[in-house]
Motif scaffolding. Structure first.
Motif, PDB file in Angstrom:
ATOM      1  N   SER A 110      84.388  50.644  71.158  1.00 55.56           N
ATOM      2  CA  SER A 110      83.257  50.434  72.061  1.00 55.56           C
ATOM      3  C   SER A 110      82.223  51.538  71.873  1.00 55.56           C
ATOM      4  O   SER A 110      82.504  52.601  71.302  1.00 55.56           O
ATOM      5  CB  SER A 110      83.725  50.425  73.519  1.00 55.56           C
ATOM      6  N   THR A 111      81.011  51.265  72.367  1.00 55.12           N
ATOM      7  CA  THR A 111      79.942  52.270  72.388  1.00 55.12           C
ATOM      8  C   THR A 111      79.458  52.418  73.819  1.00 55.12           C
ATOM      9  O   THR A 111      79.582  51.487  74.641  1.00 55.12           O
ATOM     10  CB  THR A 111      78.765  51.853  71.483  1.00 55.12           C
ATOM     11  N   ASP A 112      78.897  53.562  74.111  1.00 56.81           N
ATOM     12  CA  ASP A 112      78.424  53.828  75.469  1.00 56.81           C
ATOM     13  C   ASP A 112      77.213  54.747  75.394  1.00 56.81           C
ATOM     14  O   ASP A 112      77.196  55.705  74.613  1.00 56.81           O
ATOM     15  CB  ASP A 112      79.540  54.495  76.286  1.00 56.81           C
ATOM     16  N   ARG A 113      76.191  54.433  76.182  1.00 55.13           N
ATOM     17  CA  ARG A 113      74.991  55.269  76.269  1.00 55.13           C
ATOM     18  C   ARG A 113      74.829  55.696  77.719  1.00 55.13           C
ATOM     19  O   ARG A 113      74.878  54.872  78.639  1.00 55.13           O
ATOM     20  CB  ARG A 113      73.753  54.519  75.790  1.00 55.13           C
ATOM     21  N   THR A 134      74.395  50.402  80.796  1.00 60.15           N
ATOM     22  CA  THR A 134      75.106  50.334  82.075  1.00 60.15           C
ATOM     23  C   THR A 134      74.938  51.637  82.861  1.00 60.15           C
ATOM     24  O   THR A 134      75.213  52.717  82.328  1.00 60.15           O
ATOM     25  CB  THR A 134      76.609  50.100  81.832  1.00 60.15           C
ATOM     26  N   PRO A 135      74.470  51.573  84.112  1.00 61.26           N
ATOM     27  CA  PRO A 135      74.379  52.786  84.925  1.00 61.26           C
ATOM     28  C   PRO A 135      75.770  53.397  85.143  1.00 61.26           C
ATOM     29  O   PRO A 135      76.765  52.678  85.259  1.00 61.26           O
ATOM     30  CB  PRO A 135      73.784  52.289  86.251  1.00 61.26           C
ATOM     31  N   TRP A 155      83.599  59.331  86.015  1.00 62.39           N
ATOM     32  CA  TRP A 155      83.362  57.967  85.559  1.00 62.39           C
ATOM     33  C   TRP A 155      84.579  57.364  84.878  1.00 62.39           C
ATOM     34  O   TRP A 155      85.211  57.988  84.033  1.00 62.39           O
ATOM     35  CB  TRP A 155      82.182  57.964  84.594  1.00 62.39           C
ATOM     36  N   ASP A 156      84.911  56.129  85.265  1.00 59.95           N
ATOM     37  CA  ASP A 156      85.937  55.348  84.582  1.00 59.95           C
ATOM     38  C   ASP A 156      85.247  54.158  83.932  1.00 59.95           C
ATOM     39  O   ASP A 156      84.707  53.281  84.629  1.00 59.95           O
ATOM     40  CB  ASP A 156      87.006  54.874  85.574  1.00 59.95           C
ATOM     41  N   GLY A 157      85.266  54.115  82.608  1.00 54.71           N
ATOM     42  CA  GLY A 157      84.538  53.088  81.888  1.00 54.71           C
ATOM     43  C   GLY A 157      85.078  51.689  82.078  1.00 54.71           C
ATOM     44  O   GLY A 157      84.327  50.711  81.990  1.00 54.71           O
ATOM     45  N   LEU A 158      86.371  51.546  82.351  1.00 54.27           N
ATOM     46  CA  LEU A 158      86.941  50.216  82.531  1.00 54.27           C
ATOM     47  C   LEU A 158      86.612  49.666  83.921  1.00 54.27           C
ATOM     48  O   LEU A 158      86.240  48.500  84.073  1.00 54.27           O
ATOM     49  CB  LEU A 158      88.451  50.252  82.326  1.00 54.27           C
ATOM     50  N   ALA A 162      82.916  55.472  89.515  1.00 57.59           N
ATOM     51  CA  ALA A 162      83.534  56.801  89.549  1.00 57.59           C
ATOM     52  C   ALA A 162      84.822  56.766  90.361  1.00 57.59           C
ATOM     53  O   ALA A 162      84.932  56.027  91.345  1.00 57.59           O
ATOM     54  CB  ALA A 162      82.572  57.815  90.153  1.00 57.59           C
ATOM     55  N   VAL A 163      85.800  57.545  89.914  1.00 57.55           N
ATOM     56  CA  VAL A 163      87.056  57.722  90.644  1.00 57.55           C
ATOM     57  C   VAL A 163      87.239  59.219  90.900  1.00 57.55           C
ATOM     58  O   VAL A 163      86.503  60.048  90.365  1.00 57.55           O
ATOM     59  CB  VAL A 163      88.244  57.161  89.845  1.00 57.55           C
TER      60      VAL A 163
END
Length: 333
Positions: A110-113, A134-135, A155-158, A162-163
């Protein structure tokens, strides 16, 4: 000469005091920021079992994070992160493969910005930084400078939220003191894969450098389960020893730099006060001697001596107007 040296020292004192004030007020705010040239690789290894076979196998993961300097500015840094998890049955797999790999080693990629505040590490969701990405919420890839012993949102990406990352004490990592934070997620409803619903659990432990907020070590036990109860992914992995060693070395180097910045106001201030005191002593002493230097000299004809700088006094210390009377008094005696 003493007056000149005194003036030079007092000028130096002014410079040192100014330096101390700048180091106290301005410099920390400029130094304690996430750098804009970040380009880091984080590698993890462990064990996982996954569908379709459900068999366990060694796995490896890569996380490559790069700062987008063109989109970043003095307050916010923008990151692009690529992550890849693959099986590593023979211990010789590359960092990543694509979904056309004949050995079917790809588990997920996966990629994330995202963007974060350069001081606090908290997410920034302004469109001028992240566009339509995605915010995010809370911390994403590091803790703030000057980590506190408290709970932070992480942050939890799945889960796409936030946790809680709870502080659970201090521990040494390769001899380096760190703060230990734990995230414990249990059977949370989630989209565990593209379009597939189920439950998600994660026990993530992070060991963090207190001064910089950089994560030195991380382990995670993660489980994704279908609504039917079938386990899709059971993962247990963490940073490699090489990654941990490199992180600790970076932490030590950054700690030395930040430690010097924190000590500079005190050092410069003390040196400034010493220079001011010595300079004033020399300058004031030289000024006091200007009118009180009573060295004697004789005129060119070998006549009576006079006092340097005090031509109106004779050898007896009398005014020239009274000199004749003074010498006559002596002869009369």
């Amino acid at each position: 000469m003493r007056r000149i040296i005194g003036l030079v020292l007092m000028g130096l004192a002014g410079f040192l005091v100014t330096t101390a004030l700048l180091a106290l007020i301005y410099v920390p705010g400029q130094v304690k920021k996430t750098p804009l040239d970040t380009d880091s690789y984080t590698r993890l290894t462990g064990e996982a079992s996954a569908l379709p076979s459900g068999d366990g196998a060694p796995v490896k993961a890569l996380s490559h994070t790069v700062a987008d300097g063109a989109k970043s500015d003095g307050d916010v840094v923008v990151f692009d992160t690529f992550t890849c998890l693959i099986t590593n049955p023979n211990g010789d797999s590359p960092d990543c493969v694509d979904d056309t790999d004949p050995d079917k080693r790809l588990v997920t990629a996966s990629t994330d910005r995202f963007a974060t505040d350069r001081k606090t590490g908290l997410s920034v969701n302004d469109e001028k930084y992240i566009g339509d990405a995605t915010p995010h919420e809370g911390l994403v890839n590091k803790f703030p400078f000057g980590v506190e012993k408290k709970t932070y949102p992480f942050w939890d990406g799945l889960l796409k939220r936030a946790v809680e990352a709870n502080f659970e004490g201090e521990e040494k990592v390769n001899g380096w003191n760190t703060y230990k934070f734990v995230i414990d997620v249990n059977d949370e409803p989630a989209e565990i894969s593209n379009g597939i619903q189920g439950t998600y659990s994660s026990l993530k432990t992070m060991w963090v450098d207190p001064r910089t907020g950089a994560i030195q070590k991380q382990t995670e036990q993660q489980k994704r389960v279908l609504e039917s109860g079938t386990t899709v992914l059971d993962l247990d992995f963490g940073f490699t020893e090489e990654t941990i060693k490199a992180n600790v070395e970076d932490a030590k180097a950054n700690d030395s730099k930040l430690g010097l910045v924190e000590k500079l106001p005190l050092i410069a201030g003390i040196l400034g006060l010493i220079a001011a005191a010595v300079g004033f002593f020399l300058w004031n002493g030289a000024r006091g001697n200007d009118g009180g230097d009573v060295r004697t000299r004789r005129d060119g004809d070998g006549g009576e001596p006079t006092y340097a700088g005090r031509d109106d006094l004779d050898v007896f210390g009398d005014n020239d107007n009274d000199a004749t009377r003074s010498r006559a008094d002596v002869r009369g005696r």
